[in-house]
Design a protein around this motif. Sequence first.
Motif, PDB file in Angstrom:
ATOM      1  N   ALA A  40       0.839  -1.201   0.000  1.00  0.00           N
ATOM      2  CA  ALA A  40       0.000   0.000   0.000  1.00  0.00           C
ATOM      3  C   ALA A  40       0.872   1.249   0.000  1.00  0.00           C
ATOM      4  CB  ALA A  40      -0.921  -0.018   1.213  1.00  0.00           C
ATOM      5  N   GLN A  41       1.965   1.190   0.762  1.00  0.00           N
ATOM      6  CA  GLN A  41       2.859   2.356   0.808  1.00  0.00           C
ATOM      7  C   GLN A  41       3.547   2.590  -0.536  1.00  0.00           C
ATOM      8  OE1 GLN A  41       5.570   2.174   4.112  1.00  0.00           O
ATOM      9  NE2 GLN A  41       3.920   1.874   5.597  1.00  0.00           N
ATOM     10  N   LEU A  42       3.859   1.499  -1.222  1.00  0.00           N
ATOM     11  CA  LEU A  42       4.475   1.626  -2.542  1.00  0.00           C
ATOM     12  C   LEU A  42       3.449   2.048  -3.589  1.00  0.00           C
ATOM     13  CD1 LEU A  42       6.765  -1.530  -2.843  1.00  0.00           C
ATOM     14  CD2 LEU A  42       7.527   0.831  -2.967  1.00  0.00           C
ATOM     15  N   GLY A  43       2.187   1.900  -3.255  1.00  0.00           N
ATOM     16  CA  GLY A  43       1.140   2.227  -4.203  1.00  0.00           C
ATOM     17  C   GLY A  43       0.985   1.180  -5.287  1.00  0.00           C
ATOM     18  N   VAL A  44       1.267  -0.085  -4.966  1.00  0.00           N
ATOM     19  CA  VAL A  44       1.106  -1.127  -5.977  1.00  0.00           C
ATOM     20  C   VAL A  44      -0.247  -1.811  -5.819  1.00  0.00           C
ATOM     21  CG1 VAL A  44       3.576  -1.550  -6.030  1.00  0.00           C
ATOM     22  CG2 VAL A  44       2.123  -2.989  -4.630  1.00  0.00           C
ATOM     23  N   ASP A  45      -0.668  -2.486  -6.900  1.00  0.00           N
ATOM     24  CA  ASP A  45      -1.980  -3.114  -6.900  1.00  0.00           C
ATOM     25  C   ASP A  45      -1.889  -4.617  -6.695  1.00  0.00           C
ATOM     26  OD1 ASP A  45      -2.763  -0.543  -8.247  1.00  0.00           O
ATOM     27  OD2 ASP A  45      -1.585  -1.486  -9.831  1.00  0.00           O
ATOM     28  N   HIS A  46      -0.687  -5.126  -6.666  1.00  0.00           N
ATOM     29  CA  HIS A  46      -0.550  -6.560  -6.847  1.00  0.00           C
ATOM     30  C   HIS A  46       0.762  -7.017  -6.204  1.00  0.00           C
ATOM     31  CE1 HIS A  46      -1.445  -9.822 -10.085  1.00  0.00           C
ATOM     32  NE2 HIS A  46      -1.115 -10.361  -8.935  1.00  0.00           N
ATOM     33  N   ILE A  47       0.687  -8.087  -5.410  1.00  0.00           N
ATOM     34  CA  ILE A  47       1.905  -8.660  -4.839  1.00  0.00           C
ATOM     35  C   ILE A  47       2.108 -10.037  -5.437  1.00  0.00           C
ATOM     36  CG2 ILE A  47       3.076  -9.368  -2.711  1.00  0.00           C
ATOM     37  CD1 ILE A  47       1.173  -7.578  -1.173  1.00  0.00           C
ATOM     38  N   VAL A  48       3.314 -10.322  -5.890  1.00  0.00           N
ATOM     39  CA  VAL A  48       3.590 -11.705  -6.306  1.00  0.00           C
ATOM     40  C   VAL A  48       4.562 -12.317  -5.314  1.00  0.00           C
ATOM     41  CG1 VAL A  48       3.132 -11.473  -8.766  1.00  0.00           C
ATOM     42  CG2 VAL A  48       5.398 -10.950  -7.909  1.00  0.00           C
ATOM     43  N   THR A  49       4.325 -13.579  -5.003  1.00  0.00           N
ATOM     44  CA  THR A  49       5.193 -14.261  -4.054  1.00  0.00           C
ATOM     45  C   THR A  49       5.795 -15.497  -4.716  1.00  0.00           C
ATOM     46  OG1 THR A  49       3.250 -15.395  -3.220  1.00  0.00           O
ATOM     47  CG2 THR A  49       4.025 -13.527  -1.944  1.00  0.00           C
ATOM     48  N   GLY A  50       6.869 -15.974  -4.120  1.00  0.00           N
ATOM     49  CA  GLY A  50       7.606 -17.086  -4.733  1.00  0.00           C
ATOM     50  C   GLY A  50       7.136 -18.458  -4.306  1.00  0.00           C
ATOM     51  N   HIS A  51       5.866 -18.601  -3.909  1.00  0.00           N
ATOM     52  CA  HIS A  51       5.382 -19.938  -3.522  1.00  0.00           C
ATOM     53  C   HIS A  51       5.509 -20.890  -4.698  1.00  0.00           C
ATOM     54  CE1 HIS A  51       3.244 -17.547  -0.403  1.00  0.00           C
ATOM     55  NE2 HIS A  51       3.588 -18.603   0.323  1.00  0.00           N
ATOM     56  N   ASN A  52       6.131 -22.026  -4.454  1.00  0.00           N
ATOM     57  CA  ASN A  52       6.322 -22.962  -5.557  1.00  0.00           C
ATOM     58  C   ASN A  52       5.368 -24.141  -5.453  1.00  0.00           C
ATOM     59  OD1 ASN A  52       7.513 -24.831  -3.718  1.00  0.00           O
ATOM     60  ND2 ASN A  52       9.448 -23.720  -3.911  1.00  0.00           N
ATOM     61  N   ALA A  53       5.465 -25.034  -6.448  1.00  0.00           N
ATOM     62  CA  ALA A  53       4.525 -26.161  -6.518  1.00  0.00           C
ATOM     63  C   ALA A  53       4.611 -27.037  -5.276  1.00  0.00           C
ATOM     64  CB  ALA A  53       4.811 -26.997  -7.764  1.00  0.00           C
ATOM     65  N   ASP A  54       5.821 -27.224  -4.762  1.00  0.00           N
ATOM     66  CA  ASP A  54       5.976 -28.057  -3.566  1.00  0.00           C
ATOM     67  C   ASP A  54       5.201 -27.454  -2.403  1.00  0.00           C
ATOM     68  OD1 ASP A  54       8.156 -28.351  -5.410  1.00  0.00           O
ATOM     69  OD2 ASP A  54       9.102 -29.683  -3.945  1.00  0.00           O
ATOM     70  N   ASP A  55       5.319 -26.117  -2.252  1.00  0.00           N
ATOM     71  CA  ASP A  55       4.602 -25.445  -1.164  1.00  0.00           C
ATOM     72  C   ASP A  55       3.107 -25.658  -1.294  1.00  0.00           C
ATOM     73  OD1 ASP A  55       7.005 -24.399  -0.385  1.00  0.00           O
ATOM     74  OD2 ASP A  55       6.738 -22.510  -1.456  1.00  0.00           O
ATOM     75  N   ILE A  56       2.600 -25.508  -2.529  1.00  0.00           N
ATOM     76  CA  ILE A  56       1.157 -25.577  -2.728  1.00  0.00           C
ATOM     77  C   ILE A  56       0.648 -26.992  -2.509  1.00  0.00           C
ATOM     78  CG2 ILE A  56      -0.703 -25.227  -4.416  1.00  0.00           C
ATOM     79  CD1 ILE A  56       1.065 -22.913  -5.481  1.00  0.00           C
ATOM     80  N   ALA A  57       1.408 -27.976  -3.018  1.00  0.00           N
ATOM     81  CA  ALA A  57       1.010 -29.371  -2.808  1.00  0.00           C
ATOM     82  C   ALA A  57       0.965 -29.688  -1.315  1.00  0.00           C
ATOM     83  CB  ALA A  57       1.977 -30.304  -3.508  1.00  0.00           C
ATOM     84  N   GLU A  58       1.950 -29.167  -0.606  1.00  0.00           N
ATOM     85  CA  GLU A  58       1.988 -29.395   0.840  1.00  0.00           C
ATOM     86  C   GLU A  58       0.759 -28.760   1.506  1.00  0.00           C
ATOM     87  OE1 GLU A  58       5.848 -28.446   2.564  1.00  0.00           O
ATOM     88  OE2 GLU A  58       4.800 -27.816   4.372  1.00  0.00           O
ATOM     89  N   THR A  59       0.415 -27.564   1.043  1.00  0.00           N
ATOM     90  CA  THR A  59      -0.743 -26.888   1.620  1.00  0.00           C
ATOM     91  C   THR A  59      -2.029 -27.666   1.365  1.00  0.00           C
ATOM     92  OG1 THR A  59       0.408 -24.885   0.955  1.00  0.00           O
ATOM     93  CG2 THR A  59      -1.792 -24.613   1.831  1.00  0.00           C
ATOM     94  N   VAL A  60      -2.159 -28.219   0.150  1.00  0.00           N
ATOM     95  CA  VAL A  60      -3.363 -28.993  -0.176  1.00  0.00           C
ATOM     96  C   VAL A  60      -3.496 -30.159   0.805  1.00  0.00           C
ATOM     97  CG1 VAL A  60      -4.443 -30.508  -1.883  1.00  0.00           C
ATOM     98  CG2 VAL A  60      -3.379 -28.394  -2.622  1.00  0.00           C
ATOM     99  N   LEU A  61      -2.416 -30.918   0.959  1.00  0.00           N
ATOM    100  CA  LEU A  61      -2.474 -32.085   1.843  1.00  0.00           C
ATOM    101  C   LEU A  61      -2.723 -31.667   3.294  1.00  0.00           C
ATOM    102  CD1 LEU A  61       0.354 -34.357   0.436  1.00  0.00           C
ATOM    103  CD2 LEU A  61      -2.096 -34.528   0.093  1.00  0.00           C
ATOM    104  N   MET A  62      -2.070 -30.579   3.697  1.00  0.00           N
ATOM    105  CA  MET A  62      -2.239 -30.126   5.073  1.00  0.00           C
ATOM    106  C   MET A  62      -3.683 -29.712   5.340  1.00  0.00           C
ATOM    107  SD  MET A  62       0.723 -27.894   6.703  1.00  0.00           S
ATOM    108  CE  MET A  62      -0.153 -26.350   6.648  1.00  0.00           C
ATOM    109  N   ASN A  63      -4.270 -29.022   4.375  1.00  0.00           N
ATOM    110  CA  ASN A  63      -5.644 -28.573   4.569  1.00  0.00           C
ATOM    111  C   ASN A  63      -6.619 -29.737   4.609  1.00  0.00           C
ATOM    112  OD1 ASN A  63      -5.121 -25.862   4.832  1.00  0.00           O
ATOM    113  ND2 ASN A  63      -5.168 -25.491   2.636  1.00  0.00           N
ATOM    114  N   ILE A  64      -6.316 -30.810   3.867  1.00  0.00           N
ATOM    115  CA  ILE A  64      -7.174 -31.997   3.952  1.00  0.00           C
ATOM    116  C   ILE A  64      -7.091 -32.566   5.360  1.00  0.00           C
ATOM    117  CG2 ILE A  64      -7.469 -34.383   3.177  1.00  0.00           C
ATOM    118  CD1 ILE A  64      -6.526 -33.550   0.454  1.00  0.00           C
ATOM    119  N   MET A  65      -5.870 -32.626   5.873  1.00  0.00           N
ATOM    120  CA  MET A  65      -5.703 -33.255   7.186  1.00  0.00           C
ATOM    121  C   MET A  65      -6.219 -32.390   8.306  1.00  0.00           C
ATOM    122  SD  MET A  65      -2.147 -35.148   6.866  1.00  0.00           S
ATOM    123  CE  MET A  65      -1.710 -35.642   5.247  1.00  0.00           C
TER     124      MET A  65
END
Lengths: 534, 350
Positions: B158-183
């Motif tokens: 917000a301070q930079l006045g940007v509209d969009h943040i991109v993060t470096g979450h990779n496929a491994d992170d997301i797969a882990e999140t999917v499994l974690m959320n199931i459990m």
Amino acid sequence: MSCGDIPDGLATEEQGEALMPRRVKVQRFDKSKCQKCRTAKSMYIIRNVTYCKECFSHSLFTRLTRTLHPAMRSTNLTSSELKNKSLASIGGNRPLPQGGSVLIGLSGGSSSIALLDILVEREYIGKGDGRVIDRTKGEKQPVWDRGIILHVDFSDVIENPISKEEDRSEELKKWVEGKGNGLVWVGLKAEDVYDGGLRKKIRGIVGLPKEAEGEERVDGDGVAVDLKNPDLPLFPSSSSSSSTPIDQLRSILSALPAASRPSFLSSILDSLITTTSQIIPDTKHILLAETSTRQAQRLIAGTALGKGYTLPLDLSVINKSSLSITDGSKRDIVRLKPMKDISFKEVAIYTHLRGLNGLVRNARNWDNAGPQGRKGDSRGKGNTRSLESLTEQFIASLAVTHPATVSTINRTGDKLRFTGVKEDEVTCPVCQLPVDPNALEWKSRTALTSLPTKTLPQDIGAVTNGVEQGKDKESLAKMLCYACLTTFTPPTVVSKVARTEVVPIQLPLWVGGNVRDRRREMREEIKGFLIDEE
Amino acid sequence: MPPTPCSLCHTARALVKRPKTGQQVCKDCFFEVFETEVHNTIVEGKGIFERGEKVAIGASGGKDSTVLAHVLSVLNKRYHYGLDLFLLSIDEGITGYRDDSLETVKQNQIEYGLPLKILSYNELYGWTMDKIVEQVGRRNNCTFCGVFRRQALDRGAAQLGVDHIVTGHNADDIAETVLMNIMRGDIARLGRCTAVTTQSEDTIKRSKPFKYAYEKEIVMYAYFKKLTYFSTECIYSPDDLEAIRPSAIVDIIHSGESFQLEQSVQKGMKAMQTCLRCGYISSNDLCKACALLEGLEAGLDRSALRQTQANSSNAPTGHRTIPMFERYSNVGASQPAEGIEKAVQAIEIK
């Protein structure tokens, strides 16, 4: 004035806060007594409740009926809707007689043995002789007229490194027939999926005329596929049935990567169950004894196998599918999983109680299917070769250390919903479940296997449209669902230029039949636009 | 044995075996394939970026964000996205860890010529992680860090006045999140954790362009491009599922994308509102960060985690609070229609 007794209007906010919170009554039980009957000595602790032998069996049966009875009343409810129905609202202690036959899958593990034992003991299955029940003598009206027990033997393709995998058919058959309830034993083998005479064989066992009266699908010769090519081009059946079914099954298993074999075997099992229920005309229900432990494993493994789209169907208590018997006519077959809320531990206690443990063999050993110890086979933790057995180990350890997590996994599974329209959906020729849209396209977009700017012209788009490679060959890859596509995809994409020899591998007959059906349907659709060759 | 040719261009010598597909490819083809896959993720559907958008890259100095900064600036030029890129770093105040990694980010800033903004916990919350750990102990301190970081990223953006943040979450992170959320049975998160872009009405858009990029390939990319990144943990820890079948990670993501929730479950989810104290998006009257901060300010130890929702609008006297959250794009452009925001402005402590 006691603390909790302030007259209305006098209580100010301050006083309200000053009150001690009411202490929650903690009930303390005598752990040595059964908490249900309060008299007998407790034998088992399940979820912190102590049970005696009697009460345990009773509670197991009650929970079985809670899943089973509503399912037979209505097949249109989702699993969470079913849970909310009380037993009374769905018709008391006994479901309505369904008539017809029930097909029960018997693997020889604790859960299937327990399920069959309970149903026979509680007189759910009739003797198949159409006898009129005399209620005055305390006889109960059976739910189904006849029970058909299906056992599929995989011992010929499992290569157990220690000792030869035993074929348990005879042992189980003896036990089933010893029950003396007129149960019909259908013992099949995994390699029967390559046997053109399978249908005849089943008809013979269940006492139907050997020849179908033109109302049955014929699987025919089948097709072969080149499993080394990611396009999976199809070839007409190569070997003119000179090799035996077991050789054909062994050759496809050795051509598949080790990690894919268990899911292929489970497709074989599914297809044999489906085929059997198709042939027996009065099959009302298929009962599969999957425990909650197995369900949790199925959900996690299914997720890892890319089955997300069809998992809700796979996990639900009721899975109703229309099977086409002939061209056009369809019959509903309902698969039920009545043991869904019972854990593996509980069925193990039950089989122990009934003295059936000598019969039970729980290990499926599918991980050891096909040739062993090949170079390049990847292995995971604990020397597992497939995602299925890896998750099986994981869930088993989870059930010991965090039992609540297993039920949380199942509850998550209950909330998933299938989004497609089941009836109209195109089905995958291998697993016979609806195909998720654009599996091939999704795969090729997220993991590129060719570069338009660099890869040689003949390879361009080979994955996406298969124009050049195998120009006149149909591609199986385009018909498969995401999960089956993953199963059949070769692990390392070998450079196509380096390969010269094409070795098509025979597919099981049911796959060939489905592939041909698909072609015919497509032809039907465009029929009006085809110009006769003459 | 002659060297294996690259299975993509068939001319150069293959140098690596791609962790994702098992193909043997040369260095150049690996770069191109990797970048094209990220490009495909970006342009999928309607595309995650709009032309001329100001985009902040959440930069920690680690491998994922370093490679992300590199790949995004390459793709921005190659495919003319027309993006204004910024680097945004959060300084949690962990001595010996973050101060070193921030040096890496500063170096990246010079290499790619991207403007850098560093926002520290100290300046935003008046606390550093070092101080928090001193008070609450080592256990559970990640809760504080995670909650604070998420909000800090939005505030920095917000301070930079940007509209969009991109993060470096990779496929491994997301797969882990999917499994974690199931459990964990976290249905709400299971539904949205596989989306490339997440945005609710009031927060800044967040995207994960590396959704389908394998962690190992990111390391490989950084290694061959000789990118400077900061690493303290073992980067080659084995992943069980991946060891059995390399495609397992994308297969999990595919499953996660196909999961649909029952309507009744979706209806039961809580509606979002804004925190009465700091104006940040929250599912309760008080956002998690304010609640945690209150516990810290009150001098609580681990029990600070058990925050209450009582007395939400005003902080106890003497406590430091988080400054009011204001979206740059909200100013002037769209005034909040009615209700809660105006009420908040009235009771705001200046």
